[in-house]
Design an enzyme around this catalytic site. Sequence first.
Site, PDB file in Angstrom:
ATOM      1  N   HIS A 101      39.049  33.483  47.655  1.00 31.53           N
ATOM      2  CA  HIS A 101      37.993  34.493  47.536  1.00 31.53           C
ATOM      3  C   HIS A 101      37.364  34.693  48.903  1.00 31.53           C
ATOM      4  CE1 HIS A 101      34.566  36.793  46.177  1.00 31.53           C
ATOM      5  NE2 HIS A 101      35.130  36.884  44.993  1.00 31.53           N
TER       6      HIS A 101
ATOM      7  N   ARG B 122      46.094  38.852  42.751  1.00 32.91           N
ATOM      8  CA  ARG B 122      45.402  39.348  41.556  1.00 32.91           C
ATOM      9  C   ARG B 122      44.401  40.431  41.908  1.00 32.91           C
ATOM     10  NH1 ARG B 122      40.358  37.800  38.944  1.00 32.91           N
ATOM     11  NH2 ARG B 122      40.051  36.356  40.671  1.00 32.91           N
TER      12      ARG B 122
ATOM     13  N   HIS C 224      40.339  30.136  45.195  1.00 35.29           N
ATOM     14  CA  HIS C 224      39.673  30.773  44.060  1.00 35.29           C
ATOM     15  C   HIS C 224      40.545  30.890  42.817  1.00 35.29           C
ATOM     16  CE1 HIS C 224      36.908  33.352  41.950  1.00 35.29           C
ATOM     17  NE2 HIS C 224      37.723  34.389  41.975  1.00 35.29           N
TER      18      HIS C 224
ATOM     19  N   GLU D 273      35.142  47.091  42.108  1.00 31.02           N
ATOM     20  CA  GLU D 273      35.439  45.944  42.962  1.00 31.02           C
ATOM     21  C   GLU D 273      36.676  46.236  43.804  1.00 31.02           C
ATOM     22  OE1 GLU D 273      35.600  42.339  40.719  1.00 31.02           O
ATOM     23  OE2 GLU D 273      33.526  42.496  40.062  1.00 31.02           O
TER      24      GLU D 273
ATOM     25  N   ARG E 214      41.703  41.375  47.862  1.00 31.18           N
ATOM     26  CA  ARG E 214      41.143  40.120  48.356  1.00 31.18           C
ATOM     27  C   ARG E 214      41.984  39.450  49.436  1.00 31.18           C
ATOM     28  NH1 ARG E 214      38.998  37.623  42.581  1.00 31.18           N
ATOM     29  NH2 ARG E 214      37.119  38.905  42.471  1.00 31.18           N
TER      30      ARG E 214
END
Length: 534
Positions: free
Chosen positions: A236, A380, A345, A120, A285
């Site tokens: 997100h 994060r 998110h 990811e 992100r």
Amino acid sequence: MSWEAGADLLVIGTGVAGLTAAVRARELGLRVLVVSKDSASAGNTGWAQGGIAVVRPDEADPGDDLRRHVEDTVIAGAGLCSRPAVQEILAGGAAAIARLRAAGARFDVGADGALARTREGGHSAFRVIHAGGDATGAEVQRALVDAVRGGGIPVLEQHCVVELLRGDSGAVVGALALDGENRPGVLHAPAVLLATGGLGQLYAATTNPEVSTADGVALALRAGASVADLEFVQFHPTVLYTPGGPRGRRPLITEAVRGEGAVLVDVRGRRVMAGEHPLADLAPRDVVSAAINRRAAETGAEHVFLDATGIGARFAERFPTVYAACQAAGIDPVRDPIPVASAAHYSCGGVVSTVDGRTAVTGLYAAGEVACTGLHGANRLASNSLLEGLVVGQRAAEAVAKDLGCGLLSRRACGDPVQPALAVVDRDLLQRTMSRHVGIGRDERGLAQAARTLDQAAVVRRLETRQAVEDASLALTAQALIAAARQRAESRGCHRRTDYPDTDDLHWRRSTVLRLDASGWLVHTAAGIARTAA
């Protein structure tokens, strides 16, 4: 009070951190009571799709190890991670997964029988394990709920915690709560663990469920604890967009879809992430969300597209949850690009706590998204959150057992508390205000306007219903988030100030910390928490 109950440890919340703590505390011989506003299966954990980031030495990419996972996390955190916290939490990952599998969790496996791994955004290797294709959170939640029930741990469902109760010394000694019929009661406990999840309901569009109303942040502030880094709300990059604009809880399009080769394109068919970052569509992100918003603004659209057609027919098998959501919206992701937009998110900040869950208030612990341990920093790293809940949840239970055994906690029972009256704001107004002024792009003018709007709209009400409790939590947390965002005069990670577009390491390589003073006003600590990880 209409009713009362007691335990050694009161766990507020039924996500991965809370249930992990409950199971471990019971193994250690503690009397445990779990409280949930909804059912035992409600909360953010069940909605998590992508997986759990963990390096397991026996099954890892060549060259991948704990050190690389730590570096990826620190890089994503944009200078605000605590390297010792990152090291300790990630080092506990492999053992945490082993315990979870022993409790019955079933992860996807490859043809060789090893756990399947994907990659990811922000990760330099394939280290994200998953379950049910894109239903990892649901499987983790199922296994932990079964473990709680199998261990005979009582769960008070449809109960809402109104306030934490403290004794004469200031130590937490329990909580005031409402049952499903709004009858007040007292929960006696010398240790309380906040595992209440996130604050996504501050915004009009979020991936979070309706229970994510920032309760833990507000409870901790009113109990005398500090909070840090609330300005770092991760949006997100890819939630399913439908005509009329995103509103309420939106279906998540897991980052793992991009890990399998999907790319972002704008409404004109141009690549969104080309030239934006060395990792392109697998950038962290905050980078991807900002790029999507810029491109949408440039093209006059409210969304971009995620083109996953290259994945082909195996899309439905690999991502059954995403596939079902797309089908329900009339989209065939095998043939058609998926319209996506950003939505609130994850909260990278929260209640200041150690990697063992301890806060500065005796008897109060925090774990999971509600906590700020220094793991996430300003942004994060994808799929580190479930791992944090598993590791810190267990460590918090062990810390409670140790603190009880050393006589550090107060077992003094609390008397009948009075239901508090606190400021609340109409939720729709609050969400629209936060989305307009305190989203991905912020500036002083908009932040000041948001603070004024919420101040002027606030009314004081007695917290006699769950909605009133939630609205009070949202109101206080919104003001704290705005205060932190106004103080940080730079752009870093999830926090993007259009009037301060640069990162200022000289003045702002530290956490912003807030608490309530004796009069109930939000105040900044003098220096914050300095971060030295690079």
